[in-house]
Every structure is written in structure tokens, then in C-alpha cells.
Design a protein around this motif. Structure first.
Motif, PDB file in Angstrom:
ATOM      1  N   GLY A  68       3.564  -5.135  14.713  1.00 13.21           N
ATOM      2  CA  GLY A  68       2.901  -4.788  13.466  1.00 13.21           C
ATOM      3  C   GLY A  68       3.636  -3.727  12.659  1.00 13.21           C
ATOM      4  N   VAL A  69       4.642  -3.101  13.267  1.00 11.32           N
ATOM      5  CA  VAL A  69       5.443  -2.101  12.567  1.00 11.32           C
ATOM      6  C   VAL A  69       6.374  -2.790  11.573  1.00 11.32           C
ATOM      7  CG1 VAL A  69       7.236  -0.331  12.854  1.00 11.32           C
ATOM      8  CG2 VAL A  69       5.343  -0.472  14.479  1.00 11.32           C
ATOM      9  N   TYR A  70       6.546  -2.202  10.394  1.00 14.11           N
ATOM     10  CA  TYR A  70       7.445  -2.788   9.392  1.00 14.11           C
ATOM     11  C   TYR A  70       8.150  -1.687   8.603  1.00 14.11           C
ATOM     12  CZ  TYR A  70       3.696  -1.779   6.036  1.00 14.11           C
ATOM     13  OH  TYR A  70       2.747  -1.152   5.277  1.00 14.11           O
ATOM     14  N   GLY A  99       5.299   1.151   7.667  1.00 19.50           N
ATOM     15  CA  GLY A  99       3.925   1.299   8.095  1.00 19.50           C
ATOM     16  C   GLY A  99       3.585   0.387   9.257  1.00 19.50           C
ATOM     17  N   PHE A 100       2.305   0.164   9.407  1.00 21.05           N
ATOM     18  CA  PHE A 100       1.793  -0.682  10.481  1.00 21.05           C
ATOM     19  C   PHE A 100       0.669  -1.542   9.924  1.00 21.05           C
ATOM     20  CE2 PHE A 100      -1.132  -1.682  13.924  1.00 21.05           C
ATOM     21  CZ  PHE A 100      -0.264  -2.146  14.915  1.00 21.05           C
ATOM     22  N   GLY A 108      -7.775  -7.980   8.056  1.00 18.62           N
ATOM     23  CA  GLY A 108      -6.482  -7.338   8.251  1.00 18.62           C
ATOM     24  C   GLY A 108      -6.525  -5.894   7.794  1.00 18.62           C
ATOM     25  N   TYR A 109      -5.563  -5.113   8.272  1.00 20.87           N
ATOM     26  CA  TYR A 109      -5.452  -3.718   7.829  1.00 20.87           C
ATOM     27  C   TYR A 109      -3.985  -3.352   7.726  1.00 20.87           C
ATOM     28  CZ  TYR A 109      -4.806  -2.906  12.856  1.00 20.87           C
ATOM     29  OH  TYR A 109      -4.355  -2.964  14.152  1.00 20.87           O
ATOM     30  N   ASP A 110      -3.710  -2.345   6.913  1.00 21.36           N
ATOM     31  CA  ASP A 110      -2.340  -1.937   6.625  1.00 21.36           C
ATOM     32  C   ASP A 110      -2.357  -0.456   6.266  1.00 21.36           C
ATOM     33  OD1 ASP A 110       0.304  -1.707   5.874  1.00 21.36           O
ATOM     34  OD2 ASP A 110       0.179  -3.107   4.189  1.00 21.36           O
ATOM     35  N   VAL A 111      -1.491   0.331   6.894  1.00 21.84           N
ATOM     36  CA  VAL A 111      -1.392   1.754   6.585  1.00 21.84           C
ATOM     37  C   VAL A 111       0.081   2.134   6.575  1.00 21.84           C
ATOM     38  CG1 VAL A 111      -1.674   2.389   9.029  1.00 21.84           C
ATOM     39  CG2 VAL A 111      -2.131   4.082   7.247  1.00 21.84           C
ATOM     40  N   GLY A 112       0.485   2.961   5.597  1.00 22.67           N
ATOM     41  CA  GLY A 112       1.904   3.291   5.532  1.00 22.67           C
ATOM     42  C   GLY A 112       2.225   4.354   4.503  1.00 22.67           C
ATOM     43  N   LEU A 113       3.531   4.605   4.337  1.00 20.80           N
ATOM     44  CA  LEU A 113       4.069   5.559   3.375  1.00 20.80           C
ATOM     45  C   LEU A 113       5.056   4.845   2.456  1.00 20.80           C
ATOM     46  CD1 LEU A 113       4.829   8.662   5.644  1.00 20.80           C
ATOM     47  CD2 LEU A 113       3.048   8.516   3.881  1.00 20.80           C
ATOM     48  N   LEU A 114       5.108   5.289   1.196  1.00 24.48           N
ATOM     49  CA  LEU A 114       6.007   4.707   0.208  1.00 24.48           C
ATOM     50  C   LEU A 114       6.661   5.824  -0.602  1.00 24.48           C
ATOM     51  CD1 LEU A 114       7.196   2.492  -1.620  1.00 24.48           C
ATOM     52  CD2 LEU A 114       4.963   2.319  -2.732  1.00 24.48           C
ATOM     53  N   GLN A 115       7.994   5.832  -0.612  1.00 25.33           N
ATOM     54  CA  GLN A 115       8.747   6.805  -1.401  1.00 25.33           C
ATOM     55  C   GLN A 115       9.378   6.106  -2.608  1.00 25.33           C
ATOM     56  OE1 GLN A 115       9.551  10.394  -0.960  1.00 25.33           O
ATOM     57  NE2 GLN A 115      10.095   9.909  -3.083  1.00 25.33           N
ATOM     58  N   TYR A 116       9.012   6.544  -3.810  1.00 24.13           N
ATOM     59  CA  TYR A 116       9.643   6.078  -5.046  1.00 24.13           C
ATOM     60  C   TYR A 116      10.797   7.035  -5.359  1.00 24.13           C
ATOM     61  CZ  TYR A 116       5.038   3.834  -5.693  1.00 24.13           C
ATOM     62  OH  TYR A 116       3.874   3.120  -5.526  1.00 24.13           O
ATOM     63  N   GLU A 131       3.860   8.509  -1.750  1.00 19.88           N
ATOM     64  CA  GLU A 131       2.462   8.098  -1.618  1.00 19.88           C
ATOM     65  C   GLU A 131       2.183   7.591  -0.200  1.00 19.88           C
ATOM     66  OE1 GLU A 131       0.851   6.637  -5.974  1.00 19.88           O
ATOM     67  OE2 GLU A 131       1.552   5.118  -4.557  1.00 19.88           O
ATOM     68  N   GLY A 132       0.969   7.812   0.242  1.00 15.79           N
ATOM     69  CA  GLY A 132       0.463   7.173   1.439  1.00 15.79           C
ATOM     70  C   GLY A 132      -0.564   6.144   1.029  1.00 15.79           C
ATOM     71  N   TYR A 133      -0.725   5.096   1.825  1.00 18.32           N
ATOM     72  CA  TYR A 133      -1.677   4.049   1.439  1.00 18.32           C
ATOM     73  C   TYR A 133      -2.387   3.491   2.662  1.00 18.32           C
ATOM     74  CZ  TYR A 133       2.343   1.112   2.735  1.00 18.32           C
ATOM     75  OH  TYR A 133       3.402   0.539   3.402  1.00 18.32           O
ATOM     76  N   VAL A 134      -3.575   2.969   2.413  1.00 16.32           N
ATOM     77  CA  VAL A 134      -4.346   2.272   3.436  1.00 16.32           C
ATOM     78  C   VAL A 134      -5.022   1.091   2.758  1.00 16.32           C
ATOM     79  CG1 VAL A 134      -6.346   3.783   3.082  1.00 16.32           C
ATOM     80  CG2 VAL A 134      -6.128   2.483   5.209  1.00 16.32           C
ATOM     81  N   ALA A 135      -4.997  -0.062   3.423  1.00 18.77           N
ATOM     82  CA  ALA A 135      -5.560  -1.277   2.834  1.00 18.77           C
ATOM     83  C   ALA A 135      -6.326  -2.067   3.879  1.00 18.77           C
ATOM     84  CB  ALA A 135      -4.443  -2.144   2.236  1.00 18.77           C
ATOM     85  N   GLY A 136      -7.344  -2.749   3.408  1.00 18.61           N
ATOM     86  CA  GLY A 136      -8.092  -3.670   4.250  1.00 18.61           C
ATOM     87  C   GLY A 136      -8.198  -5.005   3.536  1.00 18.61           C
ATOM     88  N   SER A 137      -8.163  -6.107   4.296  1.00 13.16           N
ATOM     89  CA  SER A 137      -8.220  -7.431   3.681  1.00 13.16           C
ATOM     90  C   SER A 137      -9.184  -8.342   4.426  1.00 13.16           C
ATOM     91  CB  SER A 137      -6.827  -8.070   3.646  1.00 13.16           C
ATOM     92  OG  SER A 137      -6.330  -8.254   4.965  1.00 13.16           O
TER      93      SER A 137
END
Length: 248
Positions: A68-70, A99-100, A108-116, A131-137
Motif C-alpha cells: 500500500g506504500v507509494y 503515502g499509504f 478505501g483510504y489514502d493518507v500522505g504528504l505532497l510537496q509543491y 501539504e498533508g492529505y487524508v482521503a476516504g472512498s
């Protein structure tokens, strides 16, 4: 002889069936690498134009592990930092993220970090943003929240701004999807009071064996007083976007 032929055919059919089931049961690869390239009529991010109504070429590379790591990177040409500002040298946005994510049935779920990252010089406040983010689907719906750990794209004092978006990606018929989206960008800080807005998107995509054509209508409630650039273009005004994406 007839019985022998029939018996041989039955054995062959049994072997083929066994091989087919074995192929179906083959585990997913431990490591997956993919890449993508997009041509778009305009780079539009959270409803706001990034290329002054001009085309964009974009692309990225992604790595995913079976756990699940990407990790990934993505880039696009931009002009919003240099439009009307000759002291700034910049032409590209580079994103780095990791993230993972995982799925459990239809959820589904997704949590991670994003650098612009905006390589260049001549900036006032640094536009680079973390930014940090968390998502659910659930099936075709995704709800995601992004939180800035730095000033948001150069807005002074805008740390801890947030973006909440709900996206639906619904398959109308095989290879044709309806995409609907609504998002709310909250910009913190007294220097950016009035810069918060809501954006909307309604579009359709068609997949031609890995090449996806997209057509979308995009609009926002962004104030023209805040989002009209020095060249006189209202970057939050409604428009149509065309895109073609190829995944490898």
C-alpha cells in the motif's frame, strides 16, 4: 480410437481450466511502476488557472508497493508566478508525494504528504508548499482533505489553510465515466481575507485502451479582485477544459 480421442479432449480441457484458474489466482506484483503524460488546453488547479488560459504539457512517474506504500512525482508548465512579473524566473511546477493507501471491499483510504516545488528565483514570499492529505472512498465517491503545513502558494501568513473536496467518478457505460466535483479552498491569514472560494467541475472521460480523452466544465466562486492576474485574466472564471492522457 473414438473413446481415446474423447478422453484426450477431456484431459486437455481439464488442464486448460486448471491453468486458467491458476492465472486468475496469480498474486498482484509486489512492485508496480507506471508513468503518464497529459496534454491539456489549460492547467487548472482547484478551479484556478495556472497557465494564463494557455495549453499545458504534464507528466509523472509512480511507484506502488503491494503493501500500500507509494511514491511519485509529477510536473507541469506554469506561468502564474511570472505573468506580469519580470523579476521572477519560473516556468515549471514539480510535485513530490508519498503515502499509504488500501481498500477493504468497496471502501478505501489514502493518507500522505505532497510537496509543491517551483524552481526559480525572484520570489517575494516562497511559493513552495507542503501539504498533508487524508482521503476516504466508497465505490465511485471520494472525500479528501488537504492541509498546508507552510504558507499556501506564497500567501503571507496562510499556514494551516485547508482544501476539502468531494469527487464522483461514475461509469456510465464501459470506458466512459462521468466526473463531478465540488471543492472548498479556505485560505487563512489576514493578508488573504476574501481569497477563499468554492470550485465546481462537471465532465466526461473516454478511455481508448490507456489513452483517456477528457472534456470538463469548470467554475468557481473566486473573487475576481483576488484572482485576476496582472495581464487582466480572471483565473477563476468559468471555462471548458480539454485533455488527453496516456498511461504507460
Amino acid at each position: 480410437m473414438r473413446k481415446t480421442i474423447i478422453a484426450s479432449a477431456l484431459i486437455a480441457a481439464s488442464v486448460l481450466s486448471t491453468l486458467a484458474h491458476a492465472a486468475d489466482a496469480a498474486p498482484a506484483p509486489e512492485h508496480t511502476f507506471t508513468s503518464n503524460v497529459t496534454l491539456a488546453s489549460e492547467y487548472i488547479y482547484r478551479g484556478i488557472g495556472q497557465t494564463n488560459r494557455k495549453p499545458a504539457i504534464q507528466g509523472g512517474f509512480d511507484y506502488a508497493h503491494s503493501s500500500g506504500v507509494y511514491l511519485g512525482t509529477w510536473a507541469s508548465n506554469v506561468s502564474w508566478l511570472t505573468d506580469g512579473n519580470s523579476t521572477v524566473s519560473n516556468s515549471i511546477e514539480m510535485d513530490f508525494y508519498g503515502g499509504f493507501k488500501n481498500t477493504v471491499g468497496d471502501f478505501g483510504y489514502d493518507v500522505g504528504l505532497l510537496q509543491y516545488f517551483y524552481p526559480g528565483s525572484g520570489y517575494g514570499n516562497n511559493p513552495n508548499t507542503l501539504e498533508g492529505y487524508v482521503a476516504g472512498s466508497w465505490t465511485f465517491l471520494t472525500l479528501k482533505y488537504s492541509h498546508s503545513f507552510s504558507d499556501l502558494f506564497g500567501w503571507v501568513g496562510s499556514k494551516n489553510s485547508g482544501y476539502l473536496d468531494l469527487t464522483a467518478n461514475y461509469e456510465l457505460v464501459p470506458t466512459v465515466n462521468l466526473v463531478a466535483h465540488v471543492g472548498r479552498q479556505k485560505v487563512n491569514g489576514s493578508s488573504a481575507e476574501g481569497a477563499s472560494y468554492t470550485d465546481y467541475k462537471l465532465g466526461v472521460t473516454k478511455d481508448f485502451s490507456g489513452t483517456v480523452l477528457g472534456l470538463s466544465y469548470i467554475n468557481t466562486t473566486a473573487s475576481s479582485a483576488w484572482y485576476t492576474n496582472p495581464l487582466g485574466k480572471d483565473l477563476g472564471k468559468d471555462r471548458i477544459q480539454f485533455s488527453i492522457t496516456r498511461t504507460f
